[in-house]
Design an enzyme around this catalytic site. Structure first.
Site, PDB file in Angstrom:
ATOM      1  N   ASP A   1      10.025 -64.928  14.692  1.00 18.37           N
ATOM      2  CA  ASP A   1      10.590 -65.261  16.014  1.00 18.37           C
ATOM      3  C   ASP A   1       9.922 -64.362  16.574  1.00 18.37           C
ATOM      4  O   ASP A   1      11.103 -63.674  17.069  1.00 18.37           O
ATOM      5  CB  ASP A   1      11.063 -66.724  16.639  1.00 18.37           C
TER       6      ASP A   1
ATOM      7  N   ASP B   1       3.829 -79.615  14.265  1.00 23.31           N
ATOM      8  CA  ASP B   1       5.199 -79.837  14.886  1.00 23.31           C
ATOM      9  C   ASP B   1       5.658 -81.553  14.874  1.00 23.31           C
ATOM     10  O   ASP B   1       5.020 -81.465  16.487  1.00 23.31           O
ATOM     11  CB  ASP B   1       5.116 -79.069  16.537  1.00 23.31           C
TER      12      ASP B   1
END
Lengths: 257, 215
Positions: free
Chosen positions: A12, A131
């Site tokens: 990330d 998600d």
């Protein structure tokens, strides 16, 4: 002879640094993306996922540059996600050296974008990132919903139905993140992984919640995932990729050792 | 300086192929090009490719790459097809409702099918995506220094079924036996992505870069 299950360390990246948050907040620095990617490549990672978690255009230019740098030194598949909204974004990332792109929010707002992207670049490079959070009450039949904006916005879309639709639209792979689990170290949401893996024909990458090596193994054996993605257990040196592979292989999982 | 030409017909990610070749062949020049003259003058030629076969073949024909490929193959210089660049060398593909290809090798490109299962009857995902073992069915220079049954990175939904067993140099089992590497004289073609297959893949590209085209 069989196809190996994959271990995918995830970077990330925010403002040019690898970071890791808990439940998408509370960020912690884990190093320079190029160095981190090289380390995982040397350790025998099966793939690398690079998620650009910043939104500004300046940072996006940095991302392209970093993808270029990683791709010149890392000869395993590289997926880049975060802020992919147009075919031009995809082309830029592929030209920089990405092998696949992850499409998330843009797919929710404009599902036809996935169709367009798959027909233009091929399904093999289109990863739809989902998600989701569990929205069913205890005792009810399990139900998961898609969330956008880092888990803040509910969409009302059923995650399993969405996964099926996305594969029909040309997604070649699904990156499934449980936002209930992400950063918790309590393990994957195996129920949603299993449900989506069995409902679709394409490979599923389980993501969100890995705290130990048994969680990775469970993602494959109980969740039926084709690949498992983790960040912090690798970034902060708790486990190495070879340790994870040996652990999974010892449980009878086909791995590239 | 000798040149490796990576044929650019507008499809897919040529960056990784050229970067990987640069990495293993530092004494050779790697050029990504659609220019027939540059390709003609190169000592080694690579035909890569990802995406759908119909679009690939359309671009190959539109740009006259089909002619260039044929000339290059006929000239005897080492030639490597990768993934869709491999499939394009077969007679035809079932993808996109059936597409005629360059017919350098006899054989067809077939769909894995919607009901693919392994030996235990477990459902297999399509595309075949990830690291699978390649059995080296013959002793070709391209395999030098690569252990038999090494894993390479694959991503494809269609597979090659070659007509002549003597041309098959590598096989992989995924629901069925796929011919994942073929060779005939100066031409080698592989279904997997050597440029994405870490050490085994880099070794294969190095072998190709050093190969004189004699089997």
């Amino acid at each position: 002879m069989a196809l190996a299950k994959r271990i995918i360390p995830c970077l990330d990246v925010d403002k040019g640094r690898v970071v890791k948050g808990v439940n998408f907040v509370d960020i912690r620095d884990a190093g320079n993306p190029v160095e981190v990617a090289k380390r995982y490549n040397e350790q025998g990672a099966d793939e690398i996922t690079f998620l650009d978690i910043t939104a500004s255009n300046e940072d996006r230019a940095t991302t392209v540059h970093m993808v270029e740098e990683i791709a010149s030194e890392v000869f395993i598949p590289l997926t880049v996600g975060g802020g992919i909204r147009t075919c031009e974004d995809i082309r830029r990332m592929l030209n920089a050296g990405a092998d696949k792109v992850g499409i998330n929010t843009a797919a929710v707002f404009n599902p036809d974008f996935v169709k367009e992207a798959a027909s233009r670049f091929g399904s093999q490079c289109i990863v739809v990132a989902i998600d989701c959070k569990k929205v069913s009450a205890p005792g009810e039949t399990n139900r998961w919903e898609i969330f956008t904006h880092g888990g803040r916005k509910a969409t009302g879309i059923n995650a399993v139905e969405w996964a099926i639709k996305m594969t029909e639209y040309g997604a070649g792979e699904i990156l499934l993140t449980s936002m209930d689990r992400d950063g918790t170290k309590n393990g994957f949401d195996l129920d949603v992984t299993h449900a989506i893996s069995n409902a679709t024909a394409v490979p599923i990458i389980a993501s969100g919640g890995v705290g130990n090596l048994q969680h990775l193994a469970d993602g494959v054996t109980l969740g039926h995932a084709d690949a498992v993605l983790a960040a912090s257990i690798f970034h902060f040196g708790e486990y190495t990729i070879p340790e994870a592979k040996a652990f999974m292989a010892a449980q009878g999982i086909e791995m590239r050792l | 300086m000798k040149t490796i030409a990576v044929i650019d017909y507008g499809m897919g990610n040529l960056h990784s192929v050229s970067k990987a070749l640069e990495h293993v062949a530092s004494n050779q020049r790697v050029v990504v090009t659609a220019d027939p003259e540059v390709i003609r003058n190169a000592e080694h030629v690579v035909l890569p490719g990802v995406g759908a076969i119909r679009d690939c073949m359309a671009e190959i024909r539109r740009l006259g790459i089909d002619q260039v490929v044929q000339e290059n193959i006929a000239s005897g210089k080492p030639f490597l097809g990768i993934c869709v660049g491999y499939q394009a060398l077969m007679q035809d593909s079932e993808e996109n409702g059936g597409v005629p290809c360059l017919a350098h090798f006899d054989g067809h490109v077939r769909f894995f099918g919607d009901n693919l299962v392994d030996e235990q009857g477990e459902k297999l995902k399509v595309p075949h995506m990830g690291w699978n073992q390649v059995k080296q069915t013959s002793n070709h220079p391209i395999w030098q220094g690569i252990e038999d049954n090494s894993r390479f990175y694959f991503v494809h939904s269609y597979y090659v079924e070659a007509s002549h067993p003597q041309e098959v140099i590598g096989e992989t089992v995924y629901g069925k036996t796929c011919h994942v590497a073929l060779a005939h004289q100066n031409v080698v073609a592989v279904q997997f992505h050597p440029e994405k297959s870490h050490n085994a893949g880099l070794q294969l590209l190095k072998n190709f870069a050093e190969w004189n085209g004699q089997a």
